[in-house]
Design a protein around this motif. Sequence first.
Motif, mmCIF file in Angstrom:
data_model
loop_
_atom_site.group_PDB
_atom_site.id
_atom_site.type_symbol
_atom_site.label_atom_id
_atom_site.label_comp_id
_atom_site.label_asym_id
_atom_site.label_seq_id
_atom_site.Cartn_x
_atom_site.Cartn_y
_atom_site.Cartn_z
ATOM 1 N N UNK A 181 63.881 52.646 16.847
ATOM 2 C CA UNK A 181 63.052 51.460 17.387
ATOM 3 C C UNK A 181 61.922 51.589 18.569
ATOM 4 N N UNK A 182 62.222 52.892 19.559
ATOM 5 C CA UNK A 182 62.093 52.210 21.224
ATOM 6 C C UNK A 182 60.432 53.013 21.373
ATOM 7 N N UNK A 183 59.372 52.257 22.004
ATOM 8 C CA UNK A 183 58.273 52.765 22.291
ATOM 9 C C UNK A 183 58.566 53.524 23.650
ATOM 10 N N UNK A 184 59.155 54.006 24.136
ATOM 11 C CA UNK A 184 59.514 54.797 25.588
ATOM 12 C C UNK A 184 58.156 54.565 26.942
ATOM 13 N N UNK A 185 58.021 53.986 27.916
ATOM 14 C CA UNK A 185 57.380 54.331 29.243
ATOM 15 C C UNK A 185 58.036 55.210 29.950
ATOM 16 N N UNK A 186 56.898 55.968 31.363
ATOM 17 C CA UNK A 186 57.916 56.136 31.814
ATOM 18 C C UNK A 186 58.486 54.904 33.374
ATOM 19 N N UNK A 187 59.092 55.202 33.919
ATOM 20 C CA UNK A 187 59.504 54.179 34.751
ATOM 21 C C UNK A 187 58.716 54.430 36.317
ATOM 22 N N UNK A 188 58.094 53.256 36.389
ATOM 23 C CA UNK A 188 57.363 53.018 37.263
ATOM 24 C C UNK A 188 57.450 52.097 38.372
ATOM 25 N N UNK A 189 58.611 51.788 38.334
ATOM 26 C CA UNK A 189 58.795 50.641 39.561
ATOM 27 C C UNK A 189 58.461 48.903 38.358
ATOM 28 N N UNK A 190 57.756 48.339 38.552
ATOM 29 C CA UNK A 190 57.118 47.121 37.922
ATOM 30 C C UNK A 190 58.655 46.586 36.882
ATOM 31 N N UNK A 191 58.548 45.750 36.727
ATOM 32 C CA UNK A 191 58.906 45.234 36.187
ATOM 33 C C UNK A 191 60.539 45.870 35.430
ATOM 34 N N UNK A 212 59.205 39.999 21.406
ATOM 35 C CA UNK A 212 59.851 38.475 22.564
ATOM 36 C C UNK A 212 61.380 37.948 21.422
ATOM 37 N N UNK A 213 62.124 39.036 20.731
ATOM 38 C CA UNK A 213 63.178 38.330 20.779
ATOM 39 C C UNK A 213 64.585 38.530 21.421
ATOM 40 N N UNK A 214 64.501 39.424 22.496
ATOM 41 C CA UNK A 214 65.245 39.876 22.663
ATOM 42 C C UNK A 214 65.617 39.803 24.558
ATOM 43 N N UNK A 215 67.064 39.170 24.687
ATOM 44 C CA UNK A 215 67.310 38.640 25.876
ATOM 45 C C UNK A 215 66.306 39.026 26.850
ATOM 46 N N UNK A 216 65.965 38.584 27.883
ATOM 47 C CA UNK A 216 64.751 38.721 29.037
ATOM 48 C C UNK A 216 63.919 39.734 28.574
ATOM 49 N N UNK A 217 62.803 39.189 27.456
ATOM 50 C CA UNK A 217 62.080 39.825 26.544
ATOM 51 C C UNK A 217 60.558 40.110 27.679
ATOM 52 N N UNK A 218 60.098 41.640 27.224
ATOM 53 C CA UNK A 218 59.309 41.438 28.298
ATOM 54 C C UNK A 218 59.647 41.890 29.443
ATOM 55 N N UNK A 219 60.576 42.698 30.154
ATOM 56 C CA UNK A 219 61.170 43.025 30.875
ATOM 57 C C UNK A 219 61.250 44.768 29.779
ATOM 58 N N UNK A 220 61.049 45.858 30.952
ATOM 59 C CA UNK A 220 61.207 47.006 30.690
ATOM 60 C C UNK A 220 62.821 47.273 31.360
ATOM 61 N N UNK A 221 63.505 48.453 30.262
ATOM 62 C CA UNK A 221 64.990 48.054 30.556
ATOM 63 C C UNK A 221 65.052 49.730 29.774
ATOM 64 N N UNK A 222 66.315 50.378 30.274
ATOM 65 C CA UNK A 222 67.042 51.802 29.769
ATOM 66 C C UNK A 222 67.298 51.171 28.632
ATOM 67 N N UNK A 223 67.507 51.808 27.423
ATOM 68 C CA UNK A 223 68.366 51.555 26.393
ATOM 69 C C UNK A 223 69.685 51.503 26.610
ATOM 70 N N UNK A 224 69.725 49.838 26.323
ATOM 71 C CA UNK A 224 71.409 49.388 26.423
ATOM 72 C C UNK A 224 71.788 49.415 24.998
ATOM 73 N N UNK A 225 72.995 49.200 24.497
ATOM 74 C CA UNK A 225 74.367 49.371 23.908
ATOM 75 C C UNK A 225 75.450 48.581 23.893
#
Length: 183
Positions: free
Chosen positions: A162-172, A93-106
């Motif tokens: 701090x990454x809690x990974x999820x499989x990409x399945x389209x979604x958000x 919730x503290x990140x840009x575009x919170x709630x979205x799934x994203x690749x790790x980005x730096x």
Amino acid sequence: FINNKISKEISDVGARVYNEALMDLGRSICTARKIHCDICPLNKGCLALASGSPQNIPIVNNEKKLNKRSDLHLLRVIVRNNDDEVLSYQKSSSEWLSGQYELPTFTMYCSEENFKQYLQFYNLDFYNLPSFSTGITHYKIINYVLELDQQEFNDIFDEFDNYQFHRVNGGNLSTASVKAINL
């Protein structure tokens, strides 16, 4: 606005979901360069369409807009698990575009000194990676793409646990993440 309210749907689905839906319309149906008013679900109440010249709204002063753009270089990491599935994480919730799934980005570079949307990670070798351009708000973004397995990611980015990974399945999944995967 209807009686100082945007829409009753906001209270039905929540502001975040409603805002994402509007952004999706702006990305796919009501774009800056091409509009599709005939298939837009909001065309009945659209003031731009009612004006007769929806392609001219909003009126933008491109000279001012170009002067305010900031350069941003991001590293987007495609992480694959042992089953060769792409992994993503859900933005807090503290990140840009919170709630979205994203690749790790730096962040590799930003012309704004106080840019703090992503963790910083700088490596000159990463500037030789495949890349693509995007933009959001006033940022001109170059996205560099690195593909690693999960162990390689953990070895290189060991300070970022701090990454809690999820499989990409389209979604958000964020648009930039989809572009990185397709690259």
